[in-house]
Design a protein around this motif. Structure first.
Motif, PDB file in Angstrom:
ATOM      1  N   PHE A 230     -10.691 -38.079  17.611  1.00 46.73           N
ATOM      2  CA  PHE A 230     -11.680 -38.994  17.039  1.00 46.73           C
ATOM      3  C   PHE A 230     -10.983 -39.809  15.964  1.00 46.73           C
ATOM      4  O   PHE A 230      -9.867 -39.496  15.552  1.00 46.73           O
ATOM      5  CB  PHE A 230     -12.897 -38.237  16.480  1.00 46.73           C
ATOM      6  N   VAL A 231     -11.630 -40.864  15.538  1.00 50.04           N
ATOM      7  CA  VAL A 231     -11.112 -41.689  14.450  1.00 50.04           C
ATOM      8  C   VAL A 231     -11.958 -41.367  13.219  1.00 50.04           C
ATOM      9  O   VAL A 231     -13.180 -41.511  13.246  1.00 50.04           O
ATOM     10  CB  VAL A 231     -11.164 -43.193  14.805  1.00 50.04           C
TER      11      VAL A 231
ATOM     12  N   GLU B  46      -6.459 -41.483  13.419  1.00 54.67           N
ATOM     13  CA  GLU B  46      -6.741 -40.657  14.582  1.00 54.67           C
ATOM     14  C   GLU B  46      -6.553 -39.193  14.200  1.00 54.67           C
ATOM     15  O   GLU B  46      -5.557 -38.830  13.582  1.00 54.67           O
ATOM     16  CB  GLU B  46      -5.785 -40.992  15.733  1.00 54.67           C
ATOM     17  N   GLN B  47      -7.517 -38.364  14.577  1.00 54.64           N
ATOM     18  CA  GLN B  47      -7.429 -36.929  14.324  1.00 54.64           C
ATOM     19  C   GLN B  47      -7.522 -36.208  15.660  1.00 54.64           C
ATOM     20  O   GLN B  47      -8.586 -36.176  16.278  1.00 54.64           O
ATOM     21  CB  GLN B  47      -8.545 -36.464  13.390  1.00 54.64           C
ATOM     22  N   ILE B  48      -6.401 -35.676  16.117  1.00 55.41           N
ATOM     23  CA  ILE B  48      -6.360 -34.998  17.411  1.00 55.41           C
ATOM     24  C   ILE B  48      -6.971 -33.617  17.269  1.00 55.41           C
ATOM     25  O   ILE B  48      -6.599 -32.844  16.384  1.00 55.41           O
ATOM     26  CB  ILE B  48      -4.917 -34.921  17.949  1.00 55.41           C
ATOM     27  N   ILE B  49      -7.928 -33.328  18.153  1.00 53.14           N
ATOM     28  CA  ILE B  49      -8.589 -32.025  18.110  1.00 53.14           C
ATOM     29  C   ILE B  49      -8.160 -31.125  19.265  1.00 53.14           C
ATOM     30  O   ILE B  49      -8.331 -29.918  19.202  1.00 53.14           O
ATOM     31  CB  ILE B  49     -10.128 -32.166  18.081  1.00 53.14           C
ATOM     32  N   GLN B  50      -7.593 -31.722  20.307  1.00 54.63           N
ATOM     33  CA  GLN B  50      -7.166 -30.902  21.436  1.00 54.63           C
ATOM     34  C   GLN B  50      -6.147 -31.663  22.280  1.00 54.63           C
ATOM     35  O   GLN B  50      -6.224 -32.883  22.408  1.00 54.63           O
ATOM     36  CB  GLN B  50      -8.379 -30.549  22.304  1.00 54.63           C
TER      37      GLN B  50
ATOM     38  N   TYR C   4     -12.473 -39.607  21.936  1.00 55.20           N
ATOM     39  CA  TYR C   4     -11.672 -40.248  22.971  1.00 55.20           C
ATOM     40  C   TYR C   4     -10.930 -39.150  23.729  1.00 55.20           C
ATOM     41  O   TYR C   4     -10.523 -38.153  23.124  1.00 55.20           O
ATOM     42  CB  TYR C   4     -10.594 -41.156  22.358  1.00 55.20           C
ATOM     43  N   ILE C   5     -10.737 -39.357  25.022  1.00 51.88           N
ATOM     44  CA  ILE C   5      -9.771 -38.567  25.787  1.00 51.88           C
ATOM     45  C   ILE C   5      -8.843 -39.587  26.423  1.00 51.88           C
ATOM     46  O   ILE C   5      -9.298 -40.508  27.113  1.00 51.88           O
ATOM     47  CB  ILE C   5     -10.440 -37.662  26.841  1.00 51.88           C
TER      48      ILE C   5
ATOM     49  N   SER D 165      -0.786 -35.101  13.567  1.00 49.09           N
ATOM     50  CA  SER D 165      -2.236 -35.241  13.527  1.00 49.09           C
ATOM     51  C   SER D 165      -2.919 -33.939  13.921  1.00 49.09           C
ATOM     52  O   SER D 165      -3.862 -33.482  13.268  1.00 49.09           O
ATOM     53  CB  SER D 165      -2.682 -36.367  14.462  1.00 49.09           C
ATOM     54  N   TYR D 166      -2.441 -33.324  14.990  1.00 51.30           N
ATOM     55  CA  TYR D 166      -3.036 -32.073  15.461  1.00 51.30           C
ATOM     56  C   TYR D 166      -2.875 -30.945  14.440  1.00 51.30           C
ATOM     57  O   TYR D 166      -3.792 -30.158  14.227  1.00 51.30           O
ATOM     58  CB  TYR D 166      -2.393 -31.667  16.792  1.00 51.30           C
TER      59      TYR D 166
END
Length: 190
Positions: free
Chosen positions: A60-61, A67-71, A94-95, A173-174
């Motif tokens: 998500f932003v 950008e923050q990567i969650i997965q 986003y994916i 980010s992750y």
């Protein structure tokens, strides 16, 4: 037939040849180019995706427009915006592919039909959701209980090959720190 999918499922539940054929009929192969969006905020998530080839990310932003990567999702992993699927509401994430990718889509309509046709698939998906929940709990624990350097060391020891496939800024980010910090860590050869 989708051997990657069937082999993965058979690690958790028993299947007959008829079950395997039925399962494959409920999935749709989707091919994506590098950096192609599979899902964007405001759209409904089409279903659960099983990665047979390539690498994708879910993010998500945030309020600071970062950008923050969650997965991440790589071969033999599932990825979806579960909030969108469960609550039938527009996605907030986003994916996007990181590499050229092939994914198997199990739409919500086909998921219901699959569970009816092959009942043990409900048990398989329960296990997948439990594993995803445990992974999320562990990640949250690492973020709160480890400093940045410890988190990096731990992650790279668990997934050394994966770290080579992901751009540095995405890994940062992750893991919850800046790309500059990751560059300094890598320069120290940690």
């Amino acid at each position: 037939m989708y051997p990657e999918l069937i082999n993965h499922i058979k690690r958790y539940v028993q299947l007959s040849t008829a079950d395997e054929e039925s399962i494959c009929q409920h999935f749709e192969l989707k091919k994506f180019k590098k950096k192609e969006f599979i899902l964007e905020p405001g759209k409904l998530c089409a279903g659960n995706y099983f990665v047979t080839k390539g690498l994708v990310r879910q993010y998500f932003v945030n309020n600071k427009l970062n950008e923050q990567i969650i997965q991440f999702g790589l071969e033999n992993w599932w990825i979806a915006d579960q909030d969108s699927l469960l609550n039938h509401q527009p996605a907030t994430t986003y994916i996007q592919t990181i590499e050229v990718s092939e994914l198997l889509l199990l739409s919500e309509k086909n998921r219901a039909a699959l569970f009816e046709a092959v009942p043990q698939m409900e048990g398989y998906f329960r296990v997948m959701m439990q594993k995803a929940f445990v992974a999320s709990q562990r990640r949250i624990g690492y973020i709160f209980n480890q400093n940045d350097e410890e988190r990096y060391r731990h992650f790279t020891s668990l997934f050394p090959d994966f770290v080579q496939r992901v751009p540095q800024y995405m890994l940062a980010s992750y893991l919850g720190f800046t790309p500059q910090f990751l560059s300094r860590l890598r320069a120290k050869k940690i």
